[in-house]
Design an enzyme around this catalytic site. Structure first.
Site, PDB file in Angstrom:
ATOM      1  N   SER A 133       0.855  -1.181   0.000  1.00 29.23           N
ATOM      2  CA  SER A 133       0.000   0.000   0.000  1.00 29.23           C
ATOM      3  C   SER A 133       0.891   1.230   0.000  1.00 29.23           C
ATOM      4  O   SER A 133       2.071   1.160   0.386  1.00 29.23           O
ATOM      5  CB  SER A 133      -0.876   0.004   1.258  1.00 29.23           C
ATOM      6  OG  SER A 133      -1.538   1.247   1.439  1.00 29.23           O
ATOM      7  N   TYR A 146      -2.487   0.020  10.598  1.00 26.13           N
ATOM      8  CA  TYR A 146      -2.417  -0.415   9.200  1.00 26.13           C
ATOM      9  C   TYR A 146      -1.056  -0.082   8.599  1.00 26.13           C
ATOM     10  O   TYR A 146      -0.433  -0.924   7.949  1.00 26.13           O
ATOM     11  CB  TYR A 146      -3.535   0.255   8.404  1.00 26.13           C
ATOM     12  CG  TYR A 146      -3.554  -0.126   6.940  1.00 26.13           C
ATOM     13  CD1 TYR A 146      -3.848  -1.427   6.549  1.00 26.13           C
ATOM     14  CD2 TYR A 146      -3.300   0.823   5.952  1.00 26.13           C
ATOM     15  CE1 TYR A 146      -3.879  -1.780   5.205  1.00 26.13           C
ATOM     16  CE2 TYR A 146      -3.333   0.480   4.614  1.00 26.13           C
ATOM     17  CZ  TYR A 146      -3.618  -0.825   4.247  1.00 26.13           C
ATOM     18  OH  TYR A 146      -3.632  -1.164   2.913  1.00 26.13           O
TER      19      TYR A 146
END
Length: 277
Positions: A133, A146
């Site tokens: 990501s 995250y």
């Protein structure tokens, strides 16, 4: 003979589109997910085998890998796509949820990779592609858990690439930004609703909410299908390249992280992403 890819997290979003892109290119696809009994669309293709695989259940991992090898004879590419994001203030986030974040985004990737590697080693060939990501390159407020999991995934992938290169196995990382057509935002919101808010953070959270609303408006046409195409190209280009940008909307931030000084990067991020209270 057709090559074979095993993809995790195919029930929606990137995973579903990755499976469809590989199948359209003539590949055999092991499309895995936690609840395959709900899947109908992917079953329509004879090239696609829909299998149960929960990255938190090692028995299901071993069974899915064995079934794929039994049906197709090999696994040429593994795409570790399954993952989710916790959204919220760190102090409000339960320890159990953070453990789950790492169980899925890091340890699940490790367990699936470990299960697939013996077959790749035997053939001295294969690609392990991990879906990271932008949050594995730079950080954002309200995404500490995250970001931590994706930073860990990046470090694991890079180190693993050195170990596997002499065995003819390449490791790739694809780094997408936010994509509206996935369930990532919806699941993050679901997870956030389970936390107990701390009043001292309320002004910060309100400011962060405005920040993320602006980010949603600036996604510049990023799509799940586009990310799936980048993943296919990365998996099949035969290059020794490690990292690939999944969406162009995060290119400026990636460049700031990797091509400027530490002081310049931190100053930029604080000016751009610190919530305006």
């Amino acid at each position: 003979m057709s090559k074979t890819v095993l993809v995790t997290g195919c029930s929606s979003g990137f995973g579903r589109d990755i499976a469809k892109v590989f199948a359209a290119e003539g590949w055999n696809v092991a499309a895995t997910m936690r609840k395959p009994e709900r899947e109908t669309e992917l079953r329509a293709s004879d090239q696609v085998s829909v299998l149960r695989l929960d990255v938190q259940d090692r028995a299901s991992i071993d069974a899915a890998v064995a079934a794929t090898l039994a049906r197709f004879g090999a696994i040429d590419v593994l795409v570790n796509n399954a993952g989710f994001g916790l959204h919220g203030v760190f102090e409000e986030t339960a320890r159990e949820k953070i453990l789950e974040q790492f169980e899925v985004n890091v340890f699940g990737v490790m367990d699936v990779t470990r299960a697939v590697l013996p077959a790749m080693r035997a053939r001295r060939s294969g690609v392990v592609l991990n879906v990271s990501s932008g949050a594995g390159v730079f950080t954002l407020p309200m995404l500490s858990s995250y970001c931590a999991s994706k930073f860990a995934l990046e470090g694991f992938s890079e180190a693993l690439s050195y170990e596997l290169a002499p065995l003819g196995i390449r490791v790739k990382i694809v780094e997408p930004g936010g994509v509206p057509s996935t369930r990532f935002v919806e699941r993050s919101a679901e997870e956030a609703r389970q936390t107990a808010p701390i009043a001292d953070y309320a002004p910060f959270v309100d400011g962060a909410g405005r920040l993320f609303a602006e980010l949603v408006q600036a996604r510049d046409g990023a799509t799940s299908e586009g990310v799936a195409r980048v993943i296919f190209e990365a998996a099949t280009d035969g290059a020794d390249r490690l990292r690939y940008l999944g969406t162009e909307n995060i290119a400026p931030l990636v460049a700031a992280r990797r091509q400027t000084s530490e002081d310049a990067y931190i100053a930029l991020m604080r000016s751009r992403f610190a919530p305006r209270l």
